[in-house]
Scaffold this motif. Sequence first.
Motif, PDB file in Angstrom:
ATOM      1  N   UNK A  97      -5.829  -7.992   4.991  1.00 52.07           N
ATOM      2  CA  UNK A  97      -5.761  -8.406   3.589  1.00 52.07           C
ATOM      3  C   UNK A  97      -5.389  -7.263   2.679  1.00 52.07           C
ATOM      4  N   UNK A  98      -5.936  -6.068   2.938  1.00 52.16           N
ATOM      5  CA  UNK A  98      -5.633  -4.890   2.128  1.00 52.16           C
ATOM      6  C   UNK A  98      -4.165  -4.506   2.248  1.00 52.16           C
ATOM      7  N   UNK A 112      -2.044  -6.998   0.214  1.00 50.41           N
ATOM      8  CA  UNK A 112      -2.147  -6.716  -1.216  1.00 50.41           C
ATOM      9  C   UNK A 112      -1.367  -5.449  -1.587  1.00 50.41           C
ATOM     10  N   UNK A 113      -1.475  -4.407  -0.755  1.00 49.60           N
ATOM     11  CA  UNK A 113      -0.763  -3.150  -1.014  1.00 49.60           C
ATOM     12  C   UNK A 113       0.745  -3.369  -0.984  1.00 49.60           C
ATOM     13  N   UNK A 114       1.208  -4.186  -0.064  1.00 53.73           N
ATOM     14  CA  UNK A 114       2.642  -4.483   0.010  1.00 53.73           C
ATOM     15  C   UNK A 114       3.106  -5.197  -1.258  1.00 53.73           C
ATOM     16  N   UNK A 115       2.308  -6.138  -1.721  1.00 50.98           N
ATOM     17  CA  UNK A 115       2.657  -6.821  -2.959  1.00 50.98           C
ATOM     18  C   UNK A 115       2.750  -5.853  -4.132  1.00 50.98           C
ATOM     19  N   UNK A 116       1.847  -4.881  -4.164  1.00 48.42           N
ATOM     20  CA  UNK A 116       1.873  -3.884  -5.234  1.00 48.42           C
ATOM     21  C   UNK A 116       3.102  -2.992  -5.150  1.00 48.42           C
ATOM     22  N   UNK A 117       3.342  -2.426  -3.977  1.00 47.77           N
ATOM     23  CA  UNK A 117       4.378  -1.407  -3.828  1.00 47.77           C
ATOM     24  C   UNK A 117       5.794  -1.986  -3.708  1.00 47.77           C
ATOM     25  N   UNK A 118       5.925  -3.178  -3.151  1.00 47.52           N
ATOM     26  CA  UNK A 118       7.254  -3.747  -2.936  1.00 47.52           C
ATOM     27  C   UNK A 118       7.678  -4.714  -4.032  1.00 47.52           C
ATOM     28  N   UNK A 119       6.717  -5.163  -4.854  1.00 47.95           N
ATOM     29  CA  UNK A 119       7.056  -6.176  -5.855  1.00 47.95           C
ATOM     30  C   UNK A 119       6.620  -5.763  -7.268  1.00 47.95           C
ATOM     31  N   UNK A 120       5.362  -5.487  -7.455  1.00 46.62           N
ATOM     32  CA  UNK A 120       4.817  -5.385  -8.803  1.00 46.62           C
ATOM     33  C   UNK A 120       5.029  -4.029  -9.469  1.00 46.62           C
ATOM     34  N   UNK A 121       4.513  -2.970  -8.878  1.00 50.69           N
ATOM     35  CA  UNK A 121       4.568  -1.648  -9.523  1.00 50.69           C
ATOM     36  C   UNK A 121       5.989  -1.204  -9.844  1.00 50.69           C
ATOM     37  N   UNK A 122       6.972  -1.375  -8.941  1.00 49.99           N
ATOM     38  CA  UNK A 122       8.340  -0.956  -9.274  1.00 49.99           C
ATOM     39  C   UNK A 122       8.933  -1.704 -10.464  1.00 49.99           C
ATOM     40  N   UNK A 147     -10.635   1.535   1.186  1.00 52.12           N
ATOM     41  CA  UNK A 147      -9.986   2.637   1.905  1.00 52.12           C
ATOM     42  C   UNK A 147      -8.653   2.175   2.494  1.00 52.12           C
ATOM     43  N   UNK A 148      -8.650   0.973   3.069  1.00 48.36           N
ATOM     44  CA  UNK A 148      -7.412   0.438   3.643  1.00 48.36           C
ATOM     45  C   UNK A 148      -6.357   0.227   2.566  1.00 48.36           C
ATOM     46  N   UNK A 149      -6.774  -0.248   1.387  1.00 49.20           N
ATOM     47  CA  UNK A 149      -5.834  -0.438   0.283  1.00 49.20           C
ATOM     48  C   UNK A 149      -5.286   0.900  -0.191  1.00 49.20           C
ATOM     49  N   UNK A 150      -6.162   1.899  -0.337  1.00 46.51           N
ATOM     50  CA  UNK A 150      -5.736   3.222  -0.787  1.00 46.51           C
ATOM     51  C   UNK A 150      -4.724   3.836   0.176  1.00 46.51           C
ATOM     52  N   UNK A 151      -5.032   3.796   1.467  1.00 49.32           N
ATOM     53  CA  UNK A 151      -4.130   4.361   2.477  1.00 49.32           C
ATOM     54  C   UNK A 151      -2.823   3.580   2.533  1.00 49.32           C
ATOM     55  N   UNK A 152      -2.915   2.269   2.421  1.00 52.50           N
ATOM     56  CA  UNK A 152      -1.718   1.434   2.502  1.00 52.50           C
ATOM     57  C   UNK A 152      -0.764   1.691   1.342  1.00 52.50           C
ATOM     58  N   UNK A 153      -1.306   1.906   0.142  1.00 57.81           N
ATOM     59  CA  UNK A 153      -0.428   2.192  -1.000  1.00 57.81           C
ATOM     60  C   UNK A 153       0.307   3.513  -0.807  1.00 57.81           C
ATOM     61  N   UNK A 154      -0.336   4.473  -0.134  1.00 53.53           N
ATOM     62  CA  UNK A 154       0.322   5.748   0.153  1.00 53.53           C
ATOM     63  C   UNK A 154       1.422   5.555   1.199  1.00 53.53           C
ATOM     64  N   UNK A 160       5.706 -14.674  -9.176  1.00 51.57           N
ATOM     65  CA  UNK A 160       5.314 -15.642  -8.146  1.00 51.57           C
ATOM     66  C   UNK A 160       4.993 -14.937  -6.833  1.00 51.57           C
ATOM     67  N   UNK A 161       5.922 -14.078  -6.377  1.00 51.13           N
ATOM     68  CA  UNK A 161       5.703 -13.378  -5.107  1.00 51.13           C
ATOM     69  C   UNK A 161       4.536 -12.409  -5.213  1.00 51.13           C
ATOM     70  N   UNK A 162       4.460 -11.674  -6.328  1.00 55.99           N
ATOM     71  CA  UNK A 162       3.364 -10.731  -6.507  1.00 55.99           C
ATOM     72  C   UNK A 162       2.017 -11.417  -6.542  1.00 55.99           C
ATOM     73  N   UNK A 163       1.943 -12.547  -7.249  1.00 51.68           N
ATOM     74  CA  UNK A 163       0.696 -13.296  -7.320  1.00 51.68           C
ATOM     75  C   UNK A 163       0.268 -13.833  -5.970  1.00 51.68           C
ATOM     76  N   UNK A 164       1.233 -14.301  -5.174  1.00 53.26           N
ATOM     77  CA  UNK A 164       0.912 -14.826  -3.846  1.00 53.26           C
ATOM     78  C   UNK A 164       0.426 -13.708  -2.928  1.00 53.26           C
ATOM     79  N   UNK A 165       1.142 -12.574  -2.927  1.00 56.84           N
ATOM     80  CA  UNK A 165       0.716 -11.445  -2.084  1.00 56.84           C
ATOM     81  C   UNK A 165      -0.695 -10.988  -2.448  1.00 56.84           C
ATOM     82  N   UNK A 166      -0.942 -10.814  -3.748  1.00 48.96           N
ATOM     83  CA  UNK A 166      -2.262 -10.368  -4.183  1.00 48.96           C
ATOM     84  C   UNK A 166      -3.331 -11.398  -3.859  1.00 48.96           C
ATOM     85  N   UNK A 167      -3.046 -12.665  -4.167  1.00 47.56           N
ATOM     86  CA  UNK A 167      -4.031 -13.717  -3.941  1.00 47.56           C
ATOM     87  C   UNK A 167      -4.391 -13.859  -2.473  1.00 47.56           C
TER      88      UNK A 167
END
Length: 286
Positions: free
Chosen positions: A19-20, A23-33, A88-95, A114-121
């Motif tokens: 799950x972490x 969520x990290x993929x949704x952050x780094x590949x969709x939302x934050x950029x 910890x898994x989320x922190x490492x995954x974002x790196x 839509x994609x970001x919300x689905x990944x996070x959810x």
Amino acid sequence: MKKNKTFETVRKVIMIVLGAVIAAYGLEAVLIPNSVIDGGVTGISIMGSYVFGLPLGVLLFILNLPFVYLGYKQVGKTFAIMSIVGIAALSISTVLLHHVTIILGPEDPLLIVLAGGIFLGVGIGIVLRNGGALDGSEVLAVLLSRKIPFSVGDIILFLNAFIFIGASFIYGLESALYSAITYYIAKNVIDIIQVGLEKSKSVQVVSAKSAQIGEAIGARLGRGVTFTQGRGGFSNEPTDILHCVINRMEENKLVSIIKEHDENAFVVISDVSEVRGGNFKKRDIH
């Protein structure tokens, strides 16, 4: 018994890590950029990383520690450990995923939310379902959900409203609004992942054949029923009111059972946010 407990713990840890990563993929590949942020402590960490140039993974871990301690004191050791694993898994995954290929660009704002919300959810929902948390706001939401009649997703959305207001001063109003829409989508996905197909429904039936209907529900659905004495407001005649709680997958079968015994039965079916205690657990039927 001990072997089964160990297997279940390992399974939960694996699911929390999964799950972490989602969520990290949704952050780094969709939302934050695309300047669309997450909420809660994660949202604060994203803004802190943007303003001060600090590593996101480090901020995520440090800022979440006080909430993990709160979870340990209020919920228990197991919840705290599972939350540490998730954070910890989320922190490492974002790196590790920081330079992952961006799958959506700014020209697709609706697809981004839509994609970001689905990944996070999906990511957050998997972690919560397995007894952990990815964010301090989730720890707080789990605690508050025990005291007030709102779901974890509703509480997270409320807390994040304040985060999005702050984001509007950093990223602009448009990005803040996209962030709010993203979390609305994530909230609904979280609730679906947590509750799944077992979402409960309350059923009330008013019929002259309530006893027969109750027996059929017990025999064919394996659900217990409760009868209360009522009186018709128009006919002034006494009648039994049948009440039972089912999951939504059983609704069609229940309606069919009622119609078989009384086509004219008065039936009310409503959603139930939570079921505790009693004998709600389904009895085996063969």
